[in-house]
Design a protein around this motif. Structure first.
Motif, PDB file in Angstrom:
ATOM      1  N   ALA A 260     139.453  88.576 -30.168  1.00  0.00           N
ATOM      2  CA  ALA A 260     138.025  88.838 -29.979  1.00  0.00           C
ATOM      3  C   ALA A 260     137.439  89.284 -31.311  1.00  0.00           C
ATOM      4  CB  ALA A 260     137.801  89.902 -28.917  1.00  0.00           C
ATOM      5  N   TYR A 261     136.274  88.758 -31.613  1.00  0.00           N
ATOM      6  CA  TYR A 261     135.596  89.082 -32.859  1.00  0.00           C
ATOM      7  C   TYR A 261     134.153  89.472 -32.533  1.00  0.00           C
ATOM      8  CZ  TYR A 261     139.425  86.095 -34.434  1.00  0.00           C
ATOM      9  OH  TYR A 261     140.660  85.530 -34.621  1.00  0.00           O
ATOM     10  N   THR A 262     133.673  90.520 -33.157  1.00  0.00           N
ATOM     11  CA  THR A 262     132.283  90.915 -32.970  1.00  0.00           C
ATOM     12  C   THR A 262     131.630  91.172 -34.315  1.00  0.00           C
ATOM     13  OG1 THR A 262     132.668  93.311 -32.854  1.00  0.00           O
ATOM     14  CG2 THR A 262     132.906  92.059 -30.818  1.00  0.00           C
ATOM     15  N   ALA A 263     130.340  90.932 -34.347  1.00  0.00           N
ATOM     16  CA  ALA A 263     129.526  91.291 -35.507  1.00  0.00           C
ATOM     17  C   ALA A 263     128.195  91.809 -34.982  1.00  0.00           C
ATOM     18  CB  ALA A 263     129.308  90.094 -36.425  1.00  0.00           C
ATOM     19  N   THR A 264     127.792  92.979 -35.457  1.00  0.00           N
ATOM     20  CA  THR A 264     126.534  93.588 -35.028  1.00  0.00           C
ATOM     21  C   THR A 264     125.726  93.966 -36.255  1.00  0.00           C
ATOM     22  OG1 THR A 264     127.563  94.493 -33.044  1.00  0.00           O
ATOM     23  CG2 THR A 264     125.463  95.446 -33.712  1.00  0.00           C
ATOM     24  N   LEU A 265     124.494  93.528 -36.296  1.00  0.00           N
ATOM     25  CA  LEU A 265     123.548  93.895 -37.349  1.00  0.00           C
ATOM     26  C   LEU A 265     122.419  94.686 -36.716  1.00  0.00           C
ATOM     27  CD1 LEU A 265     123.289  90.477 -39.261  1.00  0.00           C
ATOM     28  CD2 LEU A 265     124.810  92.398 -39.758  1.00  0.00           C
ATOM     29  N   ALA A 279     126.876  89.357 -32.032  1.00  0.00           N
ATOM     30  CA  ALA A 279     127.626  88.110 -31.878  1.00  0.00           C
ATOM     31  C   ALA A 279     129.034  88.476 -31.419  1.00  0.00           C
ATOM     32  CB  ALA A 279     127.675  87.335 -33.184  1.00  0.00           C
ATOM     33  N   LEU A 280     129.485  87.810 -30.393  1.00  0.00           N
ATOM     34  CA  LEU A 280     130.795  88.120 -29.813  1.00  0.00           C
ATOM     35  C   LEU A 280     131.505  86.815 -29.501  1.00  0.00           C
ATOM     36  CD1 LEU A 280     132.805  90.148 -28.497  1.00  0.00           C
ATOM     37  CD2 LEU A 280     131.460  89.943 -26.405  1.00  0.00           C
ATOM     38  N   ASP A 281     132.762  86.727 -29.937  1.00  0.00           N
ATOM     39  CA  ASP A 281     133.586  85.561 -29.663  1.00  0.00           C
ATOM     40  C   ASP A 281     134.910  86.041 -29.084  1.00  0.00           C
ATOM     41  OD1 ASP A 281     135.853  83.609 -30.495  1.00  0.00           O
ATOM     42  OD2 ASP A 281     134.054  82.397 -30.704  1.00  0.00           O
ATOM     43  N   MET A 282     135.219  85.626 -27.854  1.00  0.00           N
ATOM     44  CA  MET A 282     136.454  86.015 -27.184  1.00  0.00           C
ATOM     45  C   MET A 282     137.239  84.753 -26.837  1.00  0.00           C
ATOM     46  SD  MET A 282     135.000  89.017 -24.632  1.00  0.00           S
ATOM     47  CE  MET A 282     133.720  87.958 -23.913  1.00  0.00           C
ATOM     48  N   GLN A 283     138.511  84.720 -27.202  1.00  0.00           N
ATOM     49  CA  GLN A 283     139.324  83.536 -26.991  1.00  0.00           C
ATOM     50  C   GLN A 283     140.664  83.916 -26.391  1.00  0.00           C
ATOM     51  OE1 GLN A 283     139.696  81.070 -30.482  1.00  0.00           O
ATOM     52  NE2 GLN A 283     137.637  81.536 -31.197  1.00  0.00           N
ATOM     53  N   ASN A 344     137.571  80.534 -23.463  1.00  0.00           N
ATOM     54  CA  ASN A 344     136.782  81.017 -24.591  1.00  0.00           C
ATOM     55  C   ASN A 344     135.378  81.370 -24.125  1.00  0.00           C
ATOM     56  OD1 ASN A 344     138.972  80.165 -26.270  1.00  0.00           O
ATOM     57  ND2 ASN A 344     138.112  78.101 -26.308  1.00  0.00           N
ATOM     58  N   SER A 345     134.849  82.489 -24.634  1.00  0.00           N
ATOM     59  CA  SER A 345     133.471  82.880 -24.333  1.00  0.00           C
ATOM     60  C   SER A 345     132.788  83.344 -25.606  1.00  0.00           C
ATOM     61  CB  SER A 345     133.428  84.005 -23.291  1.00  0.00           C
ATOM     62  OG  SER A 345     133.799  83.543 -22.015  1.00  0.00           O
ATOM     63  N   GLU A 346     131.529  82.956 -25.758  1.00  0.00           N
ATOM     64  CA  GLU A 346     130.726  83.366 -26.906  1.00  0.00           C
ATOM     65  C   GLU A 346     129.407  83.962 -26.420  1.00  0.00           C
ATOM     66  OE1 GLU A 346     130.151  79.968 -29.361  1.00  0.00           O
ATOM     67  OE2 GLU A 346     132.199  79.959 -30.135  1.00  0.00           O
ATOM     68  N   VAL A 347     128.917  84.937 -27.163  1.00  0.00           N
ATOM     69  CA  VAL A 347     127.634  85.565 -26.865  1.00  0.00           C
ATOM     70  C   VAL A 347     126.871  85.742 -28.172  1.00  0.00           C
ATOM     71  CG1 VAL A 347     126.436  87.587 -25.946  1.00  0.00           C
ATOM     72  CG2 VAL A 347     128.580  86.837 -24.898  1.00  0.00           C
ATOM     73  N   TYR A 348     125.606  85.336 -28.173  1.00  0.00           N
ATOM     74  CA  TYR A 348     124.687  85.603 -29.290  1.00  0.00           C
ATOM     75  C   TYR A 348     123.443  86.239 -28.690  1.00  0.00           C
ATOM     76  CZ  TYR A 348     127.798  82.398 -31.707  1.00  0.00           C
ATOM     77  OH  TYR A 348     128.916  81.798 -32.236  1.00  0.00           O
ATOM     78  N   ASP A 349     123.152  87.453 -29.098  1.00  0.00           N
ATOM     79  CA  ASP A 349     122.112  88.237 -28.444  1.00  0.00           C
ATOM     80  C   ASP A 349     121.272  88.955 -29.493  1.00  0.00           C
ATOM     81  OD1 ASP A 349     121.247  89.656 -25.726  1.00  0.00           O
ATOM     82  OD2 ASP A 349     121.430  91.207 -27.257  1.00  0.00           O
ATOM     83  N   GLN A 364     114.669  90.813 -25.289  1.00  0.00           N
ATOM     84  CA  GLN A 364     116.047  90.423 -25.552  1.00  0.00           C
ATOM     85  C   GLN A 364     116.177  88.932 -25.268  1.00  0.00           C
ATOM     86  OE1 GLN A 364     118.742  92.917 -23.396  1.00  0.00           O
ATOM     87  NE2 GLN A 364     120.549  92.284 -24.542  1.00  0.00           N
ATOM     88  N   ILE A 365     116.672  88.188 -26.247  1.00  0.00           N
ATOM     89  CA  ILE A 365     116.901  86.760 -26.084  1.00  0.00           C
ATOM     90  C   ILE A 365     118.337  86.463 -26.485  1.00  0.00           C
ATOM     91  CG2 ILE A 365     114.499  86.091 -26.418  1.00  0.00           C
ATOM     92  CD1 ILE A 365     115.182  85.339 -29.285  1.00  0.00           C
ATOM     93  N   GLY A 366     118.919  85.456 -25.844  1.00  0.00           N
ATOM     94  CA  GLY A 366     120.299  85.171 -26.193  1.00  0.00           C
ATOM     95  C   GLY A 366     120.826  83.918 -25.540  1.00  0.00           C
ATOM     96  N   ASP A 367     122.030  83.598 -25.936  1.00  0.00           N
ATOM     97  CA  ASP A 367     122.724  82.445 -25.393  1.00  0.00           C
ATOM     98  C   ASP A 367     124.203  82.794 -25.272  1.00  0.00           C
ATOM     99  OD1 ASP A 367     122.612  79.324 -24.892  1.00  0.00           O
ATOM    100  OD2 ASP A 367     124.376  79.711 -26.143  1.00  0.00           O
ATOM    101  N   THR A 368     124.792  82.423 -24.153  1.00  0.00           N
ATOM    102  CA  THR A 368     126.215  82.647 -23.933  1.00  0.00           C
ATOM    103  C   THR A 368     126.825  81.372 -23.377  1.00  0.00           C
ATOM    104  OG1 THR A 368     127.866  83.975 -22.740  1.00  0.00           O
ATOM    105  CG2 THR A 368     125.739  83.666 -21.671  1.00  0.00           C
ATOM    106  N   SER A 369     128.024  81.033 -23.849  1.00  0.00           N
ATOM    107  CA  SER A 369     128.677  79.806 -23.410  1.00  0.00           C
ATOM    108  C   SER A 369     130.170  80.043 -23.309  1.00  0.00           C
ATOM    109  CB  SER A 369     128.395  78.654 -24.384  1.00  0.00           C
ATOM    110  OG  SER A 369     128.880  78.964 -25.683  1.00  0.00           O
TER     111      SER A 369
END
Length: 867
Positions: A260-265, A279-283, A344-349, A364-369
């Motif tokens: 799992a990788y995350t990045a927060t600004l 941004a979150l990426d879980m695999q 795998n799951s991804e989140v961009y928020d 709040q706007i975002g996309d998750t797949s």
């Protein structure tokens, strides 16, 4: 400087962490929390308070000052969530029980309503999720196996509804919060390394995690990155029965790799503006294999002669004979199912918060797949077609499965060759899930009587989920039989008991099978797609007087859903829509400085599961080894949403800063449960070819999904949290839940809801000082129903308890050594047939031991470093 416009619950958590061991009085903090919680000098080093006691104090603080019914689980520090699995932390909350998948918490039920009726969000929004297991259906529930606890700051468990809370949780709503860089000191760094031993596989597996958080000197901009990488060699042994055909010792093996990788600004240029991007990426790679040595029943006439014992009947009266549970064995049949799977799951928020002159605005706007499913599946069967067993017997009368195998040596049996299943048994089943969303909220003050604020907003989401199936095309002349001589790989433990069977080289089998592939063709009859557009609009008033506070409002939701599928290779669509008003009222009364009365009334909604909405038929049980189990399962896009009218009443006594006693009553009246109308059809009546003559002769079991009867849920929660001084403390809670519905709501005719245990409790004790802390927790739940369409069916899970231990040694100010033990007593999972109707010649007869799995003990030892 106001970096974060936090809700009251988050403010209370931070206040609790700052208070630490200092006593507090309710009226002062209750009034000051919203104003003071956002100041810069109150945010410095908030996260750095360490210790179980400080964490529990923060949890109590959040619960105490909330305007609704909510429990909070707070990480003691970075990387120090109470459990390695987030779901396993949630089971410590009153009224929460969990479902385990292969020994690890995967689903959460709240107050007896079932995991499918629990909404889990990440930072307030949905996370797209697909399962890795080939039989895992498309659900709305969040898969907690994918989320490492190291990424979590705290959890909120809402048990009552309010208008600004996303719809979807009838039992309750779990909000998972991740960390933000402006909440931490500049240049905060964390790293850990662990090794996990699992008693079933006997392996030691590594886990690494790290986090770094930075912010500028002005504290207006910050960045946080984190990662978690884990390997796990998982095994599970057990017994399974597909009765009346056969049963046997089975094993499951998985090489799991999770990252799992995350990045927060975060950008807060002024007191008025705050912008956060996550941004979150879980695999997860989850290659797995099922092994079994099936021991079939000799009395293939399924009559009353030749057997010695029966369950669910007397063995002789026509229509009341029950199911054979003791008798002779017929043949031994080896089987293995190697698979390659991913999830795998991804989140961009992106979230904007702005405080203007007399209003607060947040968007709040975002996309998750998500992608997942099984990328490759094959099955190899016993090349002999079944080896006769001379003098063998089975005995299932003692609450489990046991065998006297006669001339068969279970541990050394080698069929000599394996025959690969082709066509439908050589396939891949990919899944996708995705959602794009936007939410906007506006809050402004009010002087209208006791109303202090009005809040309004909307949310819109466009969701799509698919499930597909492809069969591999093989080159002409391929011989699907392979000798076992050159693929020997030792043995594997199987069964609930001291069993092992031959193991063959899975990689060699997969390479052999893959070499035959020349292409693939899609089974359009298995194509399933749901497109759903959900919208919500709400208005809510927040009120407060000297002794009373709370909120009331209404949420209006609409749903438009489309199911896409194929009929005779032609794409077809079916549509449905619905809308609903969801009023809510929450009230908190300060009976005294340390005593609180809570009351709530609301209407809540949860949408049906995607797998139940797929219109195209789901075909199960064809071309396999179990006779007469072919199922034609048809969904329904027009299923109505679950609707619950629910009421809560509770009292809480906070007799010091670390201690409380509470009692709560809850009642839910739930409509529109999904039921399955079961019937039969001949082979000619179903447009699907049955190639095996025995299956064609037997025809089909049909299952049609629809809305069933109403149900009621009622119960009581009791909780006591205490600190006794000198580092000792306890947390104790108990929940009684009673669920009732008509006996024909479910095909097993049990008038109780799925996943609901009548009794559950948690006992936790801890001790800590400046150098050391230890926590021991025991969670127990009584028996509960598991319901699935298909061959695994509806069954009763026996009561289950897990004893867990966690210990930390603070070696230095920067270095901790930690030990975690999960399921210390290696409690097993036992599941029984439980049809509340006369059932003959079937493992679903009441009391028949269908499945039993040994659950592993997990021991993790590691060290963490933070500065």
């Amino acid at each position: 400087m106001s970096h974060n416009k936090m809700n009251k619950c988050a403010v209370a958590v931070k206040l609790g962490l700052m208070v630490g061991t200092v006593a507090f009085t309710a009226p002062v903090f209750a009034q000051q929390a919203p104003a003071d919680g956002a100041k810069k000098d109150q945010q410095v080093e908030v996260i750095q308070v360490r210790g179980i006691r400080a964490s529990q104090e923060a949890n109590l603080n959040a619960k105490r000052f909330s305007d609704t019914i909510v429990d909070v689980v707070t990480a003691e520090d970075i990387g120090k969530f109470p459990d390695k699995n987030v779901a396993e932390s949630l089971q410590r909350v009153p009224g929460v029980t969990i479902q385990r998948q292969f020994g690890e918490g995967a689903g959460v039920s709240i107050r007896g309503s079932g995991q499918d009726l629990t909404l889990t969000t990440l930072n307030g929004q949905n996370v797209a999720s697909t399962g890795w297991f080939v039989l895992e259906p498309a659900r709305r529930s969040f898969n907690y196996e994918l989320l490492p606890s190291e990424l979590v700051g705290n959890l909120e468990v809402y048990k009552a509804s309010q208008a600004d809370l996303s719809e979807g949780g009838i039992g309750g709503t779990v909000v998972v919060h991740t960390r933000k860089p402006l909440d931490l000191d500049a240049n905060t760094a964390y790293a850990s390394i662990e090794s996990t031993y699992q008693s079933d596989s006997g392996s030691n597996d590594p886990q690494l995690s790290g986090m770094y958080s930075w912010k500028n000197d002005a504290e207006t901009f910050g960045a946080l990155v984190s990662l978690v990488a884990q390997e796990r060699s998982l095994q599970r042994q057990g017994n399974e029965a597909f009765w009346e055909w056969g049963a046997g010792p089975v094993g499951f093996e998985q090489d799991r790799k999770r990252s799992a990788y995350t990045a927060t600004l975060q950008f807060a240029p002024s007191d008025n503006l705050n912008i956060v991007f996550n941004a979150l990426d879980m695999q997860m790679d989850a290659d797995n294999t099922n092994y079994a040595l099936w021991l079939t029943q000799a009395d293939t006439t399924w009559g009353t002669g030749g057997t010695e014992a029966w369950i669910g009947g007397d063995g002789k009266t026509p229509g009341k004979q029950g199911t054979q549970a003791k008798g002779p064995l017929n043949v031994a049949y080896y089987q293995a199912r190697p698979r390659e799977a991913t999830m795998n799951s991804e989140v961009y928020d992106l979230k904007f918060e702005y405080e203007g002159d007399g209003y607060k605005w947040a968007t709040q706007i975002g996309d998750t797949s998500s992608t997942g499913g099984t990328d490759f599946e094959m099955v190899v069967d016993d090349g002999t077609g079944g080896t006769p067993i001379v003098g063998g017997k089975y005995d299932f009368t003692g609450g489990g499965q046991s065998w006297a195998p006669g001339n068969l040596n279970i541990g050394t049996y080698d069929p000599g060759s394996l025959a690969m299943g082709t066509g439908p048994n050589f396939n891949k089943t990919p899944k996708t899930d995705g959602e794009s969303y936007i939410q906007s909220d506006l809050t402004f003050p009010s002087t209208l009587g006791p109303i202090t604020e009005f809040k309004t907003g909307f949310r819109y989401a466009d969701h799509n989920t698919t499930s597909r199936r492809f069969e591999f095309i093989q080159k002409a002349g391929f011989n699907p039989v392979i000798s076992t001589k050159d693929i020997q790989a030792g043995s594997i433990d199987v069964g609930a008991g001291n069993y092992s069977i031959k193991k063959f080289d899975v990689n060699a089998l997969k390479a052999w099978a893959k070499a035959s592939i020349t292409g693939e063709t899609e089974d359009l009859g298995a194509y399933s797609e749901i497109t759903e557009k959900n919208a919500a609009l709400y208005g809510m008033a927040i009120y407060s007087t000297d002794k009373v506070r709370g909120n009331f409002g209404v949420r209006y939701v609409t749903t438009d859903a489309t199911s896409t599928y194929y009929v005779n290779k032609k794409q077809t669509e079916s549509d449905a829509d619905y809308s609903e008003f969801l009023p809510s009222f929450n009230m908190v009364v300060d009976l005294a400085d340390d005593k609180i009365l809570r009351a709530s009334a609301a209407r809540a909604l949860a949408r049906p599961q995607y797998v139940d909405m797929y219109v195209n038929p789901n075909v199960m049980g064809t071309n396999d080894d179990t006779p007469n189990n072919q199922r034609w399962i048809v969904g329904n896009i027009g299923l109505k949403p679950f609707i619950s009218d629910q009421f809560d009443l509770g009292v809480e006594w906070y007799y010091d800063a670390n201690s409380m006693v509470s009692a709560a009553l809850f009642l839910k009246d739930v409509k529109n449960f999904v039921n399955i109308a079961q019937g039969t059809a001949t082979a000619a009546e179903i447009p699907f070819p049955l190639t095996r003559p025995d299956e064609a002769a037997n025809g089909w079991i049909t299952e049609q999904k629809g809305n069933g009867k109403d149900a009621s849920i009622s119960g009581i929660e009791l909780q006591h949290q205490a600190y006794y001084g000198n580092g000792f403390g306890t947390i104790v809670n108990y929940t009684y839940t009673d669920t009732e519905t008509d006996k024909d709501t479910f095909t097993d005719m049990n008038p109780i809801l799925s996943d609901s245990s009548r009794h559950s409790y948690n006992l936790t004790g801890y001790y800590e000082n400046d150098l050391f802390q230890v926590r021991v927790a025991y969670n127990w739940r009584s028996e509960y129903m598991i319901r699935e369409s298909g061959s695994y069916g509806n069954r009763l899970h026996d009561d289950f308890g897990s004893l867990d231990l966690s210990a930390v040694y603070h070696a230095t100010d920067y270095l901790d050594v930690k030990l975690d033990v999960n399921n210390l007593l290696e409690e097993s999972s036992k599941q029984f047939g439980h049809n509340n109707k006369q059932t003959n010649y079937s493992g679903f007869a009441k009391g028949f031991p269908l499945y039993e799995y040994e659950m592993a003990r997990r021991i993790s030892l590691g060290a963490s470093f933070k500065f």
